[in-house]
Design a protein around this motif. Sequence first.
Motif, PDB file in Angstrom:
ATOM      1  N   GLN A 165      65.309  -1.948  96.184  1.00  0.00           N
ATOM      2  CA  GLN A 165      64.394  -2.937  96.763  1.00  0.00           C
ATOM      3  C   GLN A 165      63.276  -3.287  95.788  1.00  0.00           C
ATOM      4  N   ILE A 166      62.764  -2.281  95.097  1.00  0.00           N
ATOM      5  CA  ILE A 166      61.701  -2.525  94.117  1.00  0.00           C
ATOM      6  C   ILE A 166      62.214  -3.409  92.992  1.00  0.00           C
ATOM      7  N   ASN A 167      63.423  -3.137  92.538  1.00  0.00           N
ATOM      8  CA  ASN A 167      63.992  -3.975  91.466  1.00  0.00           C
ATOM      9  C   ASN A 167      64.184  -5.413  91.939  1.00  0.00           C
ATOM     10  N   GLU A 168      64.657  -5.588  93.170  1.00  0.00           N
ATOM     11  CA  GLU A 168      64.808  -6.937  93.729  1.00  0.00           C
ATOM     12  C   GLU A 168      63.450  -7.614  93.871  1.00  0.00           C
ATOM     13  N   GLN A 169      62.449  -6.828  94.300  1.00  0.00           N
ATOM     14  CA  GLN A 169      61.110  -7.393  94.465  1.00  0.00           C
ATOM     15  C   GLN A 169      60.505  -7.772  93.116  1.00  0.00           C
ATOM     16  N   LYS A 170      60.794  -7.010  92.078  1.00  0.00           N
ATOM     17  CA  LYS A 170      60.316  -7.367  90.740  1.00  0.00           C
ATOM     18  C   LYS A 170      60.893  -8.711  90.313  1.00  0.00           C
ATOM     19  N   ILE A 171      62.166  -8.921  90.634  1.00  0.00           N
ATOM     20  CA  ILE A 171      62.795 -10.208  90.322  1.00  0.00           C
ATOM     21  C   ILE A 171      62.122 -11.324  91.116  1.00  0.00           C
ATOM     22  N   THR A 172      61.857 -11.052  92.398  1.00  0.00           N
ATOM     23  CA  THR A 172      61.188 -12.040  93.245  1.00  0.00           C
ATOM     24  C   THR A 172      59.790 -12.353  92.722  1.00  0.00           C
ATOM     25  N   VAL A 173      59.074 -11.322  92.289  1.00  0.00           N
ATOM     26  CA  VAL A 173      57.733 -11.529  91.731  1.00  0.00           C
ATOM     27  C   VAL A 173      57.814 -12.372  90.467  1.00  0.00           C
ATOM     28  N   LYS A 174      58.796 -12.101  89.627  1.00  0.00           N
ATOM     29  CA  LYS A 174      58.967 -12.883  88.394  1.00  0.00           C
ATOM     30  C   LYS A 174      59.270 -14.342  88.727  1.00  0.00           C
ATOM     31  N   GLN A 175      60.124 -14.567  89.719  1.00  0.00           N
ATOM     32  CA  GLN A 175      60.428 -15.935  90.139  1.00  0.00           C
ATOM     33  C   GLN A 175      59.184 -16.624  90.690  1.00  0.00           C
ATOM     34  N   ALA A 176      58.412 -15.910  91.491  1.00  0.00           N
ATOM     35  CA  ALA A 176      57.179 -16.480  92.038  1.00  0.00           C
ATOM     36  C   ALA A 176      56.201 -16.809  90.916  1.00  0.00           C
ATOM     37  N   HIS A 177      56.147 -15.945  89.906  1.00  0.00           N
ATOM     38  CA  HIS A 177      55.275 -16.200  88.758  1.00  0.00           C
ATOM     39  C   HIS A 177      55.758 -17.430  87.982  1.00  0.00           C
ATOM     40  N   LYS A 194      51.825  -8.072  96.242  1.00  0.00           N
ATOM     41  CA  LYS A 194      51.371  -7.071  97.216  1.00  0.00           C
ATOM     42  C   LYS A 194      52.556  -6.325  97.812  1.00  0.00           C
ATOM     43  N   HIS A 195      53.624  -7.068  98.099  1.00  0.00           N
ATOM     44  CA  HIS A 195      54.818  -6.435  98.666  1.00  0.00           C
ATOM     45  C   HIS A 195      55.411  -5.442  97.670  1.00  0.00           C
ATOM     46  N   LEU A 196      55.420  -5.806  96.396  1.00  0.00           N
ATOM     47  CA  LEU A 196      55.932  -4.904  95.357  1.00  0.00           C
ATOM     48  C   LEU A 196      55.089  -3.631  95.300  1.00  0.00           C
ATOM     49  N   VAL A 197      53.792  -3.769  95.361  1.00  0.00           N
ATOM     50  CA  VAL A 197      52.903  -2.603  95.338  1.00  0.00           C
ATOM     51  C   VAL A 197      53.177  -1.710  96.551  1.00  0.00           C
ATOM     52  N   GLN A 198      53.383  -2.336  97.715  1.00  0.00           N
ATOM     53  CA  GLN A 198      53.676  -1.552  98.919  1.00  0.00           C
ATOM     54  C   GLN A 198      54.996  -0.786  98.776  1.00  0.00           C
ATOM     55  N   LEU A 199      55.992  -1.455  98.199  1.00  0.00           N
ATOM     56  CA  LEU A 199      57.277  -0.780  97.997  1.00  0.00           C
ATOM     57  C   LEU A 199      57.131   0.399  97.036  1.00  0.00           C
ATOM     58  N   GLU A 200      56.369   0.214  95.980  1.00  0.00           N
ATOM     59  CA  GLU A 200      56.177   1.296  95.017  1.00  0.00           C
ATOM     60  C   GLU A 200      55.424   2.463  95.652  1.00  0.00           C
ATOM     61  N   ARG A 201      54.445   2.171  96.503  1.00  0.00           N
ATOM     62  CA  ARG A 201      53.734   3.234  97.213  1.00  0.00           C
ATOM     63  C   ARG A 201      54.689   3.990  98.145  1.00  0.00           C
ATOM     64  N   SER A 202      55.542   3.238  98.837  1.00  0.00           N
ATOM     65  CA  SER A 202      56.513   3.877  99.744  1.00  0.00           C
ATOM     66  C   SER A 202      57.453   4.777  98.963  1.00  0.00           C
ATOM     67  N   LYS A 203      57.904   4.300  97.815  1.00  0.00           N
ATOM     68  CA  LYS A 203      58.815   5.106  96.997  1.00  0.00           C
ATOM     69  C   LYS A 203      58.103   6.381  96.546  1.00  0.00           C
ATOM     70  N   LYS A 204      56.843   6.247  96.167  1.00  0.00           N
ATOM     71  CA  LYS A 204      56.079   7.418  95.734  1.00  0.00           C
ATOM     72  C   LYS A 204      55.962   8.427  96.871  1.00  0.00           C
ATOM     73  N   SER A 228      66.907   5.901  96.532  1.00  0.00           N
ATOM     74  CA  SER A 228      67.691   4.951  95.727  1.00  0.00           C
ATOM     75  C   SER A 228      67.650   3.562  96.359  1.00  0.00           C
ATOM     76  N   HIS A 229      67.632   3.517  97.682  1.00  0.00           N
ATOM     77  CA  HIS A 229      67.501   2.227  98.372  1.00  0.00           C
ATOM     78  C   HIS A 229      66.143   1.602  98.038  1.00  0.00           C
ATOM     79  N   MET A 230      65.095   2.411  98.047  1.00  0.00           N
ATOM     80  CA  MET A 230      63.762   1.909  97.699  1.00  0.00           C
ATOM     81  C   MET A 230      63.731   1.404  96.253  1.00  0.00           C
ATOM     82  N   THR A 231      64.401   2.099  95.370  1.00  0.00           N
ATOM     83  CA  THR A 231      64.450   1.683  93.962  1.00  0.00           C
ATOM     84  C   THR A 231      65.123   0.324  93.833  1.00  0.00           C
TER      85      THR A 231
END
Length: 156
Positions: free
Chosen positions: A80-92, A38-48, A75-78
């Motif tokens: 953060q999104i990349n870090e969140q993708k890593i976090t999501v992968k770790q959570a998975h 959910k956090h990743l989706v929120q970050l992607e929406r913010s970037k959009k 670029s900061h949002m990008t």
Amino acid sequence: MKKFYFKLETPLRIKQLKEKTEKQKLAEAVIKKSEEEKHLVQLERSKKKVWEGIEKKLSNSVETRVLSDYSMYASHMTSQINEQKITVKQAHDIYEKRRLSYLAHRKEKQIFEKIKEKKYVDYNKKVNNEEQKISDEVANINYSRLERNTPDEKYF
């Protein structure tokens, strides 16, 4: 007859407890995974939204400083999104690990439960056989008494 006793009752209880704790850990991992997604989706929406803002500002003539700020924020949002993708992968990965662990503990518990079931069926068969022996003996005794108490018909 003595009561049914399962020698492996203690290990079965331990397996049940381990399964329960693994189930709780799995639930926590599922919650964590969904929160991270959910956090990743929120970050992607913010970037959009930021990029939409940049496009609006570009259509209107804007100061380069504001455009630069938007670009830095994007670029900061990008990142953060990349870090969140890593976090999501770790959570998975943690979720998968917990799921496999839970399934292994569940399987072990089920094995013990099946053994207990088979032992209980054997116990019931043994009890039924003993009850049948007793009722057969009672029937034989009653038949013998009846034979002794009944006068022979030859003598009449």
